[in-house]
Design an enzyme around this catalytic site. Structure first.
Site, PDB file in Angstrom:
ATOM      1  N   HIS A 199      12.375  39.290 -16.681  1.00 36.05           N
ATOM      2  CA  HIS A 199      11.482  40.322 -16.167  1.00 36.05           C
ATOM      3  C   HIS A 199      12.218  41.453 -15.462  1.00 36.05           C
ATOM      4  O   HIS A 199      11.669  42.551 -15.340  1.00 36.05           O
ATOM      5  CB  HIS A 199      10.443  39.706 -15.215  1.00 36.05           C
ATOM      6  CG  HIS A 199       9.347  38.987 -15.922  1.00 36.05           C
ATOM      7  ND1 HIS A 199       9.461  37.688 -16.348  1.00 36.05           N
ATOM      8  CD2 HIS A 199       8.104  39.386 -16.290  1.00 36.05           C
ATOM      9  CE1 HIS A 199       8.340  37.309 -16.947  1.00 36.05           C
ATOM     10  NE2 HIS A 199       7.496  38.325 -16.920  1.00 36.05           N
ATOM     11  N   GLY A 200      13.400  41.204 -14.990  1.00 32.03           N
ATOM     12  CA  GLY A 200      14.117  42.292 -14.339  1.00 32.03           C
ATOM     13  C   GLY A 200      15.350  41.828 -13.609  1.00 32.03           C
ATOM     14  O   GLY A 200      15.502  40.642 -13.287  1.00 32.03           O
TER      15      GLY A 200
END
Length: 477
Positions: free
Chosen positions: A326-327
């Protein structure tokens, strides 16, 4: 180009008309129109990254044929790992390089070594995590002999770049999407109508629910140090509905848009906030990513076979990688770790596959137990979302600490000139609509569909005109 923009409202009808009135005679014409539309759609974000999309398509296309034509296992493996390494390399440079460089420098500084890391001033190409995973699943399936390599470059290019799913999924499989793009599609009024209903409901989720919740969630998270316990609880709940309405809304619009062109995409959400435990939640949230990690990482690692230790190890790997996907932030890793902790008791007690069947509620003790489990699961999910939303782990910790220590549960007036509970009726109406739609395609279908459609459009226009929130959360991933 956002799905909830005037630009897309013009773009989609034009592509629809060209597709069915110009390209309807052959599959080749239909695919060319969709590829050109997809490249235009992507170039509206940043035309400079078109080369990355085209390069990724060429790399996977050529690698698949090389793998299939290889005469020895070692040659097949070399082509597989070359393709995976280049794909992950691009993803790593654009998305994770600065994170690793800064983290390594912090470790050195903790030992008294001064470090000045060289950071790259790069823009993250929108959708890179999604179309990279499209290609990787295709390559891995070729390697294991599950499918044959696609010889038609146009068909394969459409599989990778198909605009409804290009920038935020769902993450498609070649076994599902390629057979559909390899044949001419015929227009179906019923499927097109179903697509329109799904688009409208997706816009309701995004414009009416997610964007409205964002106003309140942002006000709480940006000023959490001055919020009381009630506001902090509602802030976490509002963010839970923001991210659900935002991402599942995007998925609904993507699936509905694709139905207009006679193509079915994988379902990405299945009412996850009505889950009875965390395992069921992860079977219903971002389904295409969850199943991707299951099939291409969890099972190759051994899955649920072997000792308890191996099961625990594989579970933590999956959740940590999912968080990191996700990041490039420790908050996402912490979010994945927390969900792994939630999942662990179910795994150790062999209860992670318990709630597979659908359920109905009635006036009995069993229904009361189900409602209680749903509320507990939702509460745990909201607690984990705090780490997902917070800028740092310290901020998430301070948010939760104040939530439990403040102890004040009274209404609070925000600087945005709203009370903290004003959104609750809208969220409750949405929850009821979702609950009543669990066995339907979406809430608009069925009896009084035109009336429901009119009410949805009115709500979209009423709240969308004044909304400052246009971008979808998952575009950053």
């Amino acid at each position: 180009m956002f799905f909830n923009s005037f630009h897309f409202a013009v773009f989609l009808p034009i592509v629809f008309i060209l597709y069915w009135f110009v390209g309807h005679k052959s599959k080749i014409n239909q695919n060319y129109i969709l590829i050109l539309a997809s490249y235009y759609f992507y170039s509206c974000w940043d035309w400079r990254f078109l080369f990355l999309l085209v390069f990724s398509t060429l790399l996977d296309y050529v690698s698949a044929m090389k793998i299939e034509k290889s005469t020895t296992p070692s040659e097949r493996k070399r082509w597989l790992w070359l393709c995976i390494s280049i794909n992950i390399g691009f993803l790593g440079i654009f998305k994770y390089y600065n994170f690793f460089a800064e983290s390594f420098a912090e470790v050195l500084q903790s030992f008294g070594v001064k470090a000045s890391p060289i950071l790259l001033d790069l823009i993250l190409p929108v959708g890179i995590s999604f179309y990279t995973f499209h290609g990787l699943s295709y390559i891995i399936d070729i390697y294991y002999g599950r499918i044959k390599s696609e010889k038609n470059f146009v068909d394969y290019s459409l599989f990778v770049s198909y605009f409804p799913l290009l920038v935020a999924g769902p993450i498609e499989r070649a076994t599902h999407l390629l057979p559909q793009v390899k044949k001419r599609r015929k227009f179906s009024f019923n499927k097109a109508k179903e697509g329109v209903y799904q688009i409208v409901w997706g816009l309701v989720k995004k414009v009416v629910i997610a964007d409205s919740c964002a106003i309140y969630a942002n006000a709480v998270f940006d000023n959490y140090h001055s919020m009381n316990s009630l506001s902090l609880v509602l802030g976490a709940v509002y963010f839970a509905f923001q991210i659900y309405g935002d991402f599942s809304g995007y998925s609904d619009i993507a699936l509905g848009t694709s139905k207009l062109f006679g193509i079915d995409l994988l379902k990405n959400f299945n009412y996850p906030y009505f889950s009875r435990d965390i395992a069921e939640f992860w079977r219903k949230w971002h389904i295409s990513l969850t199943t991707w990690f299951r099939d291409y990482l969890y099972i190759p690692l051994g899955g649920s076979k072997g000792s308890k230790w191996l099961k625990v190890r594989n579970t933590f790997i999956i959740f940590l990688v999912s968080g990191f996907w996700h990041g490039a932030s420790w908050t996402f890793i912490a979010w994945g770790f927390i969900n792994a902790l939630y999942f662990l008791p179910l795994l150790l007690l062999n209860r992670n596959r318990k709630n597979l069947e659908e359920f109905r509620l009635g006036l009995n003790f069993d229904s009361l137990r189900i409602v209680f489990n749903i509320l507990i699961t939702f509460g745990l999910t909201c607690l984990a979302w705090i780490f997902f939303r917070a800028k740092t782990i310290t901020e998430a910790y301070q948010y939760i600490k104040r939530l439990f220590e403040n102890g004040i549960f009274s209404e609070q007036y925000f600087a945005i000139e709203r009370y903290n509970y004003e959104l609750i009726p809208l969220v409750l109406v949405f929850v009821v609509a979702e609950w009543n739609s669990r066995t339907k395609t979406e809430p608009i279908s069925g009896q009084y569909s035109w009336l429901k459609l009119s009410l949805c459009l009115a709500a979209i226009l009423a709240l969308g005109v004044f909304s400052d929130y246009k971008e979808f959360i998952y575009f950053q991933f």
